[in-house]
Write an enzyme that holds these catalytic residues in place. Sequence first.
Site, PDB file in Angstrom:
ATOM      1  N   ASP A   1      24.116  87.592  73.226  1.00  0.00           N
ATOM      2  CA  ASP A   1      24.243  87.716  72.543  1.00  0.00           C
ATOM      3  C   ASP A   1      22.812  87.551  71.188  1.00  0.00           C
ATOM      4  O   ASP A   1      22.055  86.096  71.654  1.00  0.00           O
ATOM      5  CB  ASP A   1      25.724  87.271  71.573  1.00  0.00           C
TER       6      ASP A   1
ATOM      7  N   TYR B   1      20.714  86.650  67.918  1.00  0.00           N
ATOM      8  CA  TYR B   1      20.457  85.208  67.169  1.00  0.00           C
ATOM      9  C   TYR B   1      21.027  85.144  65.926  1.00  0.00           C
ATOM     10  O   TYR B   1      20.871  86.797  65.564  1.00  0.00           O
ATOM     11  CB  TYR B   1      18.569  85.008  66.835  1.00  0.00           C
TER      12      TYR B   1
ATOM     13  N   PHE C   1      16.746  88.640  74.090  1.00  0.00           N
ATOM     14  CA  PHE C   1      15.482  87.061  73.427  1.00  0.00           C
ATOM     15  C   PHE C   1      14.714  87.433  72.508  1.00  0.00           C
ATOM     16  O   PHE C   1      14.058  86.766  72.148  1.00  0.00           O
ATOM     17  CB  PHE C   1      14.922  86.913  74.796  1.00  0.00           C
TER      18      PHE C   1
END
Length: 240
Positions: A77, A79, A90
């Site tokens: 999921d 940040y 990412f």
Amino acid sequence: MTAYGVRAALADFRSMNPPGGWADLPFFRDGRADAVVARIDREIAAGTAITPAPEQVFAALTLTPLAQTRVVILGQDPYPTPGDAHGLAFSHVGDRRLPASLKVILAEAAESCGCALPRRGDLTAWARQGVLLLNTALTTQAGRSGAHLRIGWDALTDEVIGALARQERGIVFMLWGARAIARAEQVAAHAGDTGHLVLTSGHPSPLNRKRDFRGNRHFAIANDWLRAGGQAPIDWCLHD
């Protein structure tokens, strides 16, 4: 003026998606997407901040259409710190230092492909080359990792994996960590006689006790396989 919410982002995504693309998945046609975004918009209306910003929720599917996807990298999921996430698994665009998992990923890409280690973590250049950077949940609450993992987004991930596995062209699936590796069975179930490349390893997180991500050479292996199949390789080097 009504604030731009995730429902509006969904409408824009549908209007911009080409026929036969991601928006034709059942998830976007049978009401499930509408139910998920309605729930998130209720949270926003109640004062809960979410990440990424609504206009970026569908960025992975927008930047990497179904017909152009050649590699898949699955995340969990976004940040949870506002401003860090922008809709690509990412990928990081915030002002803070790079997240630890992303640093490991970038170091492996640099080492296996002979790149200079980048100072930034925006992976948009990968997405534009056909690398689908998909999180299992497209949103989360600010400050709460995993807050939206069980509100219905996972059905979208299932359908995306199935749609890609059924493609006649070969696709590389990079599955890192137990949650992602579990999707390998879905790839096999839908692939038929199509030859895809499924690469698995431990998660890039520094909390991975086995530390079995570094040295997996997935980026170089993927490029060798793409070339062998007549496809252009991915330029994994991020240019500052």
